[in-house]
Design a protein around this motif. Structure first.
Motif, PDB file in Angstrom:
ATOM      1  N   PRO A 729       0.811  -1.229   0.000  1.00 17.18           N
ATOM      2  CA  PRO A 729       0.000   0.000   0.000  1.00 17.18           C
ATOM      3  C   PRO A 729       0.838   1.270   0.000  1.00 17.18           C
ATOM      4  CG  PRO A 729      -0.938  -1.589   1.514  1.00 17.18           C
ATOM      5  CD  PRO A 729       0.378  -2.150   1.070  1.00 17.18           C
ATOM      6  N   PHE A 730       1.964   1.264   0.718  1.00 18.95           N
ATOM      7  CA  PHE A 730       2.835   2.440   0.736  1.00 18.95           C
ATOM      8  C   PHE A 730       3.526   2.636  -0.616  1.00 18.95           C
ATOM      9  CE2 PHE A 730       2.459   1.389   5.250  1.00 18.95           C
ATOM     10  CZ  PHE A 730       2.166   2.637   5.780  1.00 18.95           C
ATOM     11  N   VAL A 731       3.859   1.535  -1.295  1.00 19.86           N
ATOM     12  CA  VAL A 731       4.472   1.637  -2.626  1.00 19.86           C
ATOM     13  C   VAL A 731       3.501   2.297  -3.599  1.00 19.86           C
ATOM     14  CG1 VAL A 731       5.352   0.312  -4.589  1.00 19.86           C
ATOM     15  CG2 VAL A 731       5.991  -0.340  -2.262  1.00 19.86           C
ATOM     16  N   LEU A 732       2.242   1.870  -3.581  1.00 20.19           N
ATOM     17  CA  LEU A 732       1.242   2.483  -4.463  1.00 20.19           C
ATOM     18  C   LEU A 732       1.024   3.953  -4.114  1.00 20.19           C
ATOM     19  CD1 LEU A 732      -1.365  -0.432  -4.605  1.00 20.19           C
ATOM     20  CD2 LEU A 732       0.160   0.302  -6.432  1.00 20.19           C
ATOM     21  N   ILE A 748       7.833  -1.024 -11.863  1.00 18.33           N
ATOM     22  CA  ILE A 748       7.854  -1.143 -10.392  1.00 18.33           C
ATOM     23  C   ILE A 748       6.696  -2.012  -9.913  1.00 18.33           C
ATOM     24  CG2 ILE A 748       7.645   0.154  -8.230  1.00 18.33           C
ATOM     25  CD1 ILE A 748       9.020   2.503  -9.671  1.00 18.33           C
ATOM     26  N   LEU A 749       5.495  -1.772 -10.459  1.00 12.90           N
ATOM     27  CA  LEU A 749       4.340  -2.594 -10.091  1.00 12.90           C
ATOM     28  C   LEU A 749       4.580  -4.065 -10.414  1.00 12.90           C
ATOM     29  CD1 LEU A 749       1.321  -0.391 -11.309  1.00 12.90           C
ATOM     30  CD2 LEU A 749       2.060  -0.766  -8.964  1.00 12.90           C
ATOM     31  N   SER A 750       5.184  -4.318 -11.576  1.00 14.75           N
ATOM     32  CA  SER A 750       5.413  -5.700 -11.996  1.00 14.75           C
ATOM     33  C   SER A 750       6.408  -6.402 -11.084  1.00 14.75           C
ATOM     34  CB  SER A 750       5.916  -5.728 -13.453  1.00 14.75           C
ATOM     35  OG  SER A 750       4.955  -5.175 -14.330  1.00 14.75           O
ATOM     36  N   VAL A 751       7.435  -5.676 -10.636  1.00  9.70           N
ATOM     37  CA  VAL A 751       8.434  -6.285  -9.749  1.00  9.70           C
ATOM     38  C   VAL A 751       7.785  -6.704  -8.436  1.00  9.70           C
ATOM     39  CG1 VAL A 751      10.510  -5.813  -8.391  1.00  9.70           C
ATOM     40  CG2 VAL A 751      10.407  -5.115 -10.790  1.00  9.70           C
ATOM     41  N   PHE A 752       7.010  -5.819  -7.839  1.00  7.17           N
ATOM     42  CA  PHE A 752       6.359  -6.155  -6.571  1.00  7.17           C
ATOM     43  C   PHE A 752       5.287  -7.229  -6.761  1.00  7.17           C
ATOM     44  CE2 PHE A 752       8.339  -2.272  -5.061  1.00  7.17           C
ATOM     45  CZ  PHE A 752       8.577  -2.560  -3.728  1.00  7.17           C
ATOM     46  N   LEU A 753       4.558  -7.182  -7.867  1.00 14.59           N
ATOM     47  CA  LEU A 753       3.535  -8.190  -8.124  1.00 14.59           C
ATOM     48  C   LEU A 753       4.179  -9.559  -8.333  1.00 14.59           C
ATOM     49  CD1 LEU A 753       0.567  -8.831  -8.567  1.00 14.59           C
ATOM     50  CD2 LEU A 753       0.830  -8.181 -10.969  1.00 14.59           C
TER      51      LEU A 753
END
Length: 833
Positions: A729-732, A748-753
């Motif tokens: 949530p903090f990353v978003l 960035i989203l893909s790495v965390f996902l």
């Protein structure tokens, strides 16, 4: 006849159902007597309904009773009669030999007994064949899922929460099929397994066109389907495919023999790799170059080719013929698929001529014409309606009369072509028009005359990012959003966007939002929606004025706003057809403004991008139309999740929690991409593909992990998963407030996902290693059940009500509960030893 009888649809439904149950017999899922009992029962039911209604029609006619419902009864009588005739044809085919023998010589009139089920000789699959079937199962199911995700978004007005509902239905039914797969031992033979894949290939091209017809049949145009109705519609349409795919996954595992080196976890990994391939190909290639029907036919070509290769010798000729026929239909879909889909879409827009039908990266764009009026639809929602003079005059003159200078004006979405004559009545120097959909912007640009009294710049970009990256100041900003029903639209009413709008207004400039709210009746949910927007605007603007008209117009500025619109129109010497002193009375308008202001709720929550109170209130408004209590729905799914968690064993309950948390986080990433970049329609396949890649990598790592250290590894990765639930949530939030461009943001989203998805995949592999092969289907069912229940709770309640950070905490709590139960159960087993 205005409403012809549904001869072909009813016949098609019966034939499809008969074909489905017959294939289940061939796959040894149903016995032949059960198959016949099903259709004999249907024949009896249709006979009774047809006969009873026929008697009532006779009584009404003979005795002149004049019942008011008789026309409806006549229609049902005919429809059930059609169904009875089709089912009777099936019944006749079973006993045709008996009837033929009646007329034959030396006939004894005995009814031939049904043939006993033929025994199929077991033919084991080789390791490459197991991998190929697993890969194609994942590829086929995800590609069909992505197509139907888009389809349901269009059929149910583009609300992104429909994505959560579709995933809920999909995972729940597939999980039920995986659990039921343990009961069906007949699929451990190659021939029935090939039949299952053949049926999975045939169903999607049938049910996709059926979705148009049944959408109109269940929810006629002009009606708003509720949550329960929508879920039932999706469940009925997807049940055959999803349930069969769940059975098929379990039976691939059950088909493994001692000679196979492939493990159950490797089947999971290969199935996930197929899903990854489908997601990436659909996002980057297939959705751009092929029409929807061709996309549905494509995996079937590969699947039927594999069935032909692995079929027993006596079945090869049959599968070869089926493959060539399927290939022929695929070529026809490639050539005429777009024309066919345009014809199918006419059911959704009766009485309207479809001028333009186009799938775009940001939604399905449809332009229709009715009685000379052109209507533009995006994802099933009305984007603009031509020739609506009242709407155009109100949208332009209500805000623009508030200012004395009109050098630069920004218009966000809406019907620029219809508003141009009204904008031309002001001394405007330049207009910026922006919309996220490039196709819609091009349509507008090409439809406008070449000469205008002011210059116009078109920007085919996300309005949020356009304002964030420009230094231009505007005298007026007009936000023509259809409402707050979707997260993409809700962003334009959020506190973050409101602050951005204020920063781009010149001193004394005005901004105006329009909402499709009726003034004549404001129920509690509508009042809260209006109040939420007003409270959000008041965070940044000193003065906010609500003017009810064709829509509810909310104007905001730091200077005083004037409600005396007719006086300003006359002072500026503007000639209007509707917005003038002859049609609008200032005293009456002021009275209506006060009436609206009295309905506002002072403590209504503010609307934020990652705490979308507007979307939550829209859900409550949606449910209120059907007098269905919102919190009773939430309680139902909560209780269902608790029961499922309690019934599964310890290892399966951990998989249930991990699968639920992983799928919910995946969905939050999709919603996050929509909020940040407004492109979920285009990138859902990409994000799901990345998630599948992470699951495949996790399953691959789990297969190679030392068996003796699995307990330690399980605890470690679960704790790491808890950390991700808190961090994401903090990353978003950081991405929202940063100036990172869209492509780096997606990286960035893909790495965390990807990191998130590796954990459910890893847990499945290590838990499956300790699980007997015949019980691996139950583990898969637990994964999907958890995914379904947790996902729907996050979708309809936690995220829209409490926001992103609380959603992360809830998912962490679910994971912690699964880990604690697994650990406590492990300690009990050690003590028992």
């Amino acid at each position: 006849m205005k409403n012809p009888y549904s001869l072909l649809p009813i016949a098609a439904m019966c034939l499809t159902g008969y074909f489905l149950t017959l294939m289940l017999v061939r796959m040894k899922v149903l016995s032949l007597p059960v198959h016949r009992k099903i259709w004999n029962t249907i024949l009896l039911f249709t006979f009774l309904v047809t006969g009873i209604l026929g008697i009532l029609l006779v009584l009404n006619l003979n005795y002149r009773l004049e019942w008011t419902w008789i026309k409806t009864a006549l229609r049902w009588h005919v429809h059930f009669g059609i169904g009875m005739a089709v089912v009777a044809a099936f019944h006749l085919s079973w006993h045709l030999k008996y009837y033929l023998k009646i007329f034959a010589k030396n006939s004894n009139g005995k009814i031939p007994m049904p043939e006993k089920d033929k025994q199929t000789v077991r033919q084991e699959l080789s390791d490459p064949e197991v991998k190929a079937f697993s890969f194609l199962l994942g590829y086929l199911t995800l590609q069909v899922q992505l197509v139907f995700l888009r389809q349901f978004l269009n059929l149910f007005s583009g609300n992104e929460l429909i994505i959560g509902c579709v995933l809920f239905v999909w995972m729940l039914i597939t999980g039920l099929g995986a659990a039921a797969g343990r009961k069906f031992s007949g699929l451990t033979q190659t021939a029935p397994l090939s039949a299952a894949f053949a049926l999975l290939s045939v169903l999607p091209p049938i049910f996709y066109p059926a979705s148009y017809y049944f959408r109109v049949l269940m929810f006629p145009p002009g009606t708003m389907p509720g949550l329960i109705g929508s879920l039932l519609f999706m469940s009925g349409l997807l049940f055959p495919f999803c349930f069969l795919s769940g059975i098929t996954f379990t039976q691939i595992i059950n088909n493994l023999s001692k000679n196979n080196r492939v493990k159950a976890s490797q089947v999971y990994a290969w199935e996930t790799m197929g899903a990854l391939t489908a997601g990436l190909m659909y996002a980057f290639l297939l959705s751009h170059v092929l029409n929807t029907l061709s996309v549905l036919f494509l995996p079937g070509i590969l699947v039927l080719w594999l069935c032909r290769k692995t079929a027993p010798p006596e079945k090869i000729r049959m599968y070869r013929a089926v493959w060539f026929m399927y290939l022929l239909f695929s070529l026809l879909a490639l050539l005429f698929g777009m024309k066919t889909e345009t014809r199918l879409a006419r059911w959704q827009y009766p009485g309207q001529k479809i001028i333009l039908f186009r799938e775009t990266p940001y939604g399905r764009f449809i332009l229709t014409e009715q009685a000379g009026q052109k209507n533009t639809f995006s994802n099933g929602s009305l984007l603009a309606s031509g020739n609506n003079i009242v709407d155009c005059e109100e949208a332009v003159h209500y805000p623009l009369v508030q200012v004395n200078r009109w050098d630069t004006v920004l218009m966000i979405s809406g019907d620029l072509q219809g508003m141009l004559p009204e904008l031309a009545k002001y001394r405007i120097r330049h207009i910026d028009y922006t919309d996220i959909n490039p196709f819609w912007v091009n349509v507008l640009r090409e439809s406008l005359p070449s000469e205008q009294p002011f210059s116009i710049s078109f920007h085919a970009v996300d309005p949020v990012h356009m304002l964030r990256n420009t230094r231009t100041k505007y005298n007026a900003i007009l936000i023509q959003s259809p409402g707050m029903g979707t997260l993409q639209e809700n962003r334009l009413f959020s506190a973050e966007f409101t602050g951005t709008v204020k920063n781009h207004l010149v001193p004394g400039g005005v901004s105006c939002w329009s909402m499709p709210t009726s003034f004549n009746y404001l129920n509690p949910e509508s009042r809260e929606i209006n109040s939420s927007v007003v409270n959000t605007l008041k965070r940044y603007f000193t003065h906010v004025l609500l003017i009810p008209g064709e829509k509810l117009y909310l104007m905001a500025r730091d200077s005083v706003l004037n409600y005396n619109i007719p006086e300003r129109i006359e002072l500026l010497n503007i000639n209007n057809n509707y917005v003038n002193q002859y049609y609008i009375d200032s005293t009456l308008l002021l009275s209506r403004i006060h009436e609206v202001e009295k309905t506002l709720v002072s403590d209504a929550p503010g609307n934020f991008a990652f705490r979308p109170a507007g979307t939550f209130l829209h859900i409550r408004f949606w449910l209120s139309q059907y007098r269905f209590p919102y919190y009773s729905i939430v309680l139902f799914f909560l209780v269902a999740g608790i029961i499922a968690f309690a019934l599964y064993k310890a290892g399966n309950s951990l998989m249930l929690a991990a699968g639920g948390a992983g799928s919910a986080l995946e969905f939050l990433f999709i919603l996050g991409a929509q909020i940040l970049y407004g492109s979920a329609y285009q990138t859902t396949g990409l994000l799901i593909g990345v998630y599948m890649a992470g699951m495949a990598a996790g399953a691959w790592a789990g297969n190679r992990f030392p068996f003796l250290k699995t307990r330690t590894a399980t605890v470690t990765v679960t704790v790491f998963f808890l950390l991700l639930c808190a961090i994401i949530p903090f990353v978003l939030g950081i991405l929202q407030h940063s100036d990172i461009a869209e492509i780096p943001g997606y990286i960035i989203l893909s790495v965390f996902l990807f990191a998130t998805a590796t954990i459910p995949g890893f847990l499945f592999a290590v838990i499956a290693e300790k699980t007997p092969a015949h019980a691996a289907g139950t583990l898969y069912a637990a994964d999907l059940t958890g995914s379904a229940v947790v996902l729907i709770l996050i979708t309809i309640f936690v995220f829209p009500v409490y926001g992103l950070q609380v959603s992360g905490l809830v998912l962490g709590s679910i994971l912690l509960a699964g880990l604690l139960r697994s650990e406590l159960s492990g300690k009990k087993r050690l003590r028992a030893r």
